[in-house]
Design an enzyme around this catalytic site. Structure first.
Site, PDB file in Angstrom:
ATOM      1  N   LYS A  66       0.834  -1.210   0.000  1.00  0.00           N
ATOM      2  CA  LYS A  66       0.000   0.000   0.000  1.00  0.00           C
ATOM      3  C   LYS A  66       0.862   1.251   0.000  1.00  0.00           C
ATOM      4  O   LYS A  66       0.517   2.242  -0.653  1.00  0.00           O
ATOM      5  CB  LYS A  66      -0.971  -0.001   1.187  1.00  0.00           C
ATOM      6  CG  LYS A  66      -2.049  -1.064   1.034  1.00  0.00           C
ATOM      7  CD  LYS A  66      -3.269  -0.793   1.882  1.00  0.00           C
ATOM      8  CE  LYS A  66      -4.363  -1.793   1.523  1.00  0.00           C
ATOM      9  NZ  LYS A  66      -5.549  -1.682   2.340  1.00  0.00           N
ATOM     10  N   LYS A  77      -4.707 -10.051  -6.553  1.00  0.00           N
ATOM     11  CA  LYS A  77      -6.007 -10.319  -5.924  1.00  0.00           C
ATOM     12  C   LYS A  77      -7.068  -9.306  -6.372  1.00  0.00           C
ATOM     13  O   LYS A  77      -6.739  -8.154  -6.666  1.00  0.00           O
ATOM     14  CB  LYS A  77      -5.888 -10.373  -4.401  1.00  0.00           C
ATOM     15  CG  LYS A  77      -5.770  -9.037  -3.706  1.00  0.00           C
ATOM     16  CD  LYS A  77      -6.130  -9.152  -2.220  1.00  0.00           C
ATOM     17  CE  LYS A  77      -6.280  -7.752  -1.642  1.00  0.00           C
ATOM     18  NZ  LYS A  77      -6.933  -7.651  -0.370  1.00  0.00           N
ATOM     19  N   LYS A 118     -10.810  -3.795  -4.044  1.00  0.00           N
ATOM     20  CA  LYS A 118     -11.736  -2.659  -4.145  1.00  0.00           C
ATOM     21  C   LYS A 118     -11.088  -1.489  -4.853  1.00  0.00           C
ATOM     22  O   LYS A 118     -11.746  -0.699  -5.507  1.00  0.00           O
ATOM     23  CB  LYS A 118     -12.090  -2.170  -2.750  1.00  0.00           C
ATOM     24  CG  LYS A 118     -12.900  -3.126  -1.944  1.00  0.00           C
ATOM     25  CD  LYS A 118     -13.221  -2.456  -0.605  1.00  0.00           C
ATOM     26  CE  LYS A 118     -13.706  -3.478   0.373  1.00  0.00           C
ATOM     27  NZ  LYS A 118     -13.054  -3.380   1.671  1.00  0.00           N
TER      28      LYS A 118
HETATM   29  P1  ATP Z   1      -8.376  -3.192  -0.648  1.00  0.00           P
HETATM   30  O1  ATP Z   1      -8.352  -3.885  -1.935  1.00  0.00           O
HETATM   31  O2  ATP Z   1      -8.811  -1.759  -0.722  1.00  0.00           O
HETATM   32  O3  ATP Z   1      -7.146  -3.427   0.192  1.00  0.00           O
HETATM   33  P2  ATP Z   1      -9.959  -5.364   0.185  1.00  0.00           P
HETATM   34  O4  ATP Z   1     -10.812  -5.650  -0.970  1.00  0.00           O
HETATM   35  O5  ATP Z   1      -8.776  -6.242   0.446  1.00  0.00           O
HETATM   36  O6  ATP Z   1      -9.531  -3.850   0.181  1.00  0.00           O
HETATM   37  P3  ATP Z   1     -10.665  -5.503   2.945  1.00  0.00           P
HETATM   38  O7  ATP Z   1     -11.626  -4.693   3.686  1.00  0.00           O
HETATM   39  O8  ATP Z   1      -9.218  -5.196   3.174  1.00  0.00           O
HETATM   40  O9  ATP Z   1     -10.936  -5.395   1.416  1.00  0.00           O
HETATM   41  O10 ATP Z   1     -10.935  -7.047   3.188  1.00  0.00           O
HETATM   42  C1  ATP Z   1     -12.110  -7.556   3.759  1.00  0.00           C
HETATM   43  C2  ATP Z   1     -12.048  -9.083   3.804  1.00  0.00           C
HETATM   44  O11 ATP Z   1     -12.137  -9.597   2.484  1.00  0.00           O
HETATM   45  C3  ATP Z   1     -10.766  -9.664   4.397  1.00  0.00           C
HETATM   46  O12 ATP Z   1     -11.086 -10.796   5.178  1.00  0.00           O
HETATM   47  C4  ATP Z   1      -9.970 -10.043   3.202  1.00  0.00           C
HETATM   48  O13 ATP Z   1      -9.065 -11.089   3.487  1.00  0.00           O
HETATM   49  C5  ATP Z   1     -11.058 -10.505   2.245  1.00  0.00           C
HETATM   50  N1  ATP Z   1     -10.657 -10.320   0.870  1.00  0.00           N
HETATM   51  C6  ATP Z   1     -10.335  -9.159   0.272  1.00  0.00           C
HETATM   52  N2  ATP Z   1     -10.031  -9.346  -1.019  1.00  0.00           N
HETATM   53  C7  ATP Z   1     -10.161 -10.686  -1.247  1.00  0.00           C
HETATM   54  C8  ATP Z   1      -9.988 -11.511  -2.389  1.00  0.00           C
HETATM   55  N3  ATP Z   1      -9.636 -11.005  -3.548  1.00  0.00           N
HETATM   56  N4  ATP Z   1     -10.230 -12.827  -2.259  1.00  0.00           N
HETATM   57  C9  ATP Z   1     -10.609 -13.362  -1.082  1.00  0.00           C
HETATM   58  N5  ATP Z   1     -10.790 -12.643   0.036  1.00  0.00           N
HETATM   59  C10 ATP Z   1     -10.573 -11.320  -0.034  1.00  0.00           C
END
Ligand code: ATP
Ligand code: LTN
Length: 338
Positions: free
Chosen positions: A117, A200, A203
């Site tokens: 990040k 991955k 968002k």
């Molecule tokens: P950002 O991409 O902005 O870092 P994020 O999509 O990772 O955000 P978080 O709020 O950090 O969202 O994650 C919320 C939950 O979703 C966590 O348990 C994280 O491990 C899970 N998660 C996030 N992205 C994935 C993914 N691509 N596949 C599986 N689990 C995910």
């Protein structure tokens, strides 16, 4: 009479940095829903973590409420679980400060998410909050003495640090914290970007075709899957050399519950184009009812507010009880309101 067995305390949260996506649902929320009957569950919206990268204030407020609606639409039951917003509870920041004083700087600097990040903040300054993020996450977990923390694979390192900090605190000040276990379910623990299947699904991906949001319309979902990046072959098989197809198989398996080998057998000989449409249709079938429930819930702001207020009261009572003990152990002068 035998003593009633205590249910394990389960705690987890998500950042309201934008709408919830399919990776969040399959990797996290779906598992939260599955566990809620068997445990004492606390689910929160981690808005304090969200501000470790710049956020628009009005958008953040809206996203926090929308995130609550998404939790409920995906099946979290406020009759069974406590749902609250992190910044509304006094204790998260306080305990984070204390744990931050125990966290080795080198370990924080080595966190994969911090490095990722921080490197993405090109042109912006890197706030110290990004470095401190895991100490706040440890505080979220230890404040409620959670036993189990359901997260995606990307959060494993933060859980390791939380365990280290719990043990360190217990070692210095006497046993107080449970040492929590991560609960990482295989399968969809890592849903990948549809445009770059080696990264991955996220968002914050700038490519709007990479991420399927739970708020997407049927047409948007179909379009995103039809333009998913795959290899130039023709075989529907999960393998590291075919990350695009592997990701689609993984998603389909997460949505329909069938195993990958079963799906490989079902779709042998089917072309990539047809397979993408099939996956899109399955995802649409899963996302549409969630989207519709989310829309209904968002219109009932009083109901959402009531859910959050009930969650806040329960979480605050638990946080106060724990913080009174922490302050005593640390050597802070007793606070009359705790
Ligand atoms: P950002 O991409 O902005 O870092 P994020 O999509 O990772 O955000 P978080 O709020 O950090 O969202 O994650 C919320 C939950 O979703 C966590 O348990 C994280 O491990 C899970 N998660 C996030 N992205 C994935 C993914 N691509 N596949 C599986 N689990 C995910
Ligand atoms: N960092 C987590 C969100 C989060 C969390 C937590 C998860 C913040 N605090 C405590 C579990 C327990 C993420 O998923 N990105």
């Amino acid at each position: 009479m035998g003593e009633k067995k205590q249910k394990p305390i389960v705690l987890t949260g998500m950042q309201p940095t934008s709408a919830i996506h399919l990776g969040n649902y399959l990797g996290a929320l779906k598992n939260w829903v599955a566990i809620q009957g068997e445990a004492d569950c606390l689910f929160f919206v981690s808005d304090m973590h969200a501000i470790t990268v710049p956020q628009d204030p009005n958008q953040l407020r809206k996203n926090s409420i929308d995130c609550t609606a998404a939790y409920l639409a995906c099946g979290l039951d406020p009759g069974n679980s406590h749902i609250f917003i992190q910044s509304q509870i006094i204790g998260h920041a306080e305990l984070a400060w204390i744990l931050g004083c125990l966290a080795p700087l080198g370990q924080l600097e080595r966190m994969t998410q911090f490095k990722d990040k921080a490197s993405r903040q090109t042109g912006e300054f890197v706030g110290a909050g990004l470095l401190y993020y895991p100490a706040l996450m440890a505080a979220d977990i230890l404040l409620y003495n959670a036993h189990l923390v359901p997260v995606g694979e990307d959060q494993r390192q933060h859980l390791e640090l939380t365990r280290d900090l719990a043990e360190k605190f217990n070692g210095i000040y006497g046993p107080l914290f449970n040492v929590p276990e991560p609960l990482i379910r295989g399968g969809c623990a890592r849903v990948m970007s549809l445009q770059n299947p080696t990264a991955k699904m996220s968002k914050s991906d700038p490519n709007s075709l990479a991420t399927v949001f739970l708020s997407d319309t049927d047409d948007q979902i179909m379009k995103k899957f039809r333009s998913a990046v795959t290899d130039s072959g023709a075989e529907i098989r999960a393998s590291d050399e075919k990350p695009g197809i592997q990701n689609l198989l993984n998603i389909l398996s997460g949505v329909c519950g069938k195993s990958i080998p079963e799906l490989e057998a079902n779709y042998a000989g089917v072309g990539y184009g047809k397979f993408k449409t099939t996956v899109a249709e399955a995802v649409i079938g899963c996302v549409r009812p969630i989207r519709e429930r989310m829309e209904t819930l968002k219109k009932d702001s009083q109901y959402l507010w009531d859910v959050l207020e009930n969650g806040r009261m329960e979480a605050q009572a638990r946080a106060n009880a724990l913080m009174a003990k922490v302050y005593g152990r640390i050597g802070f002068v007793r606070r009359a309101d705790l």
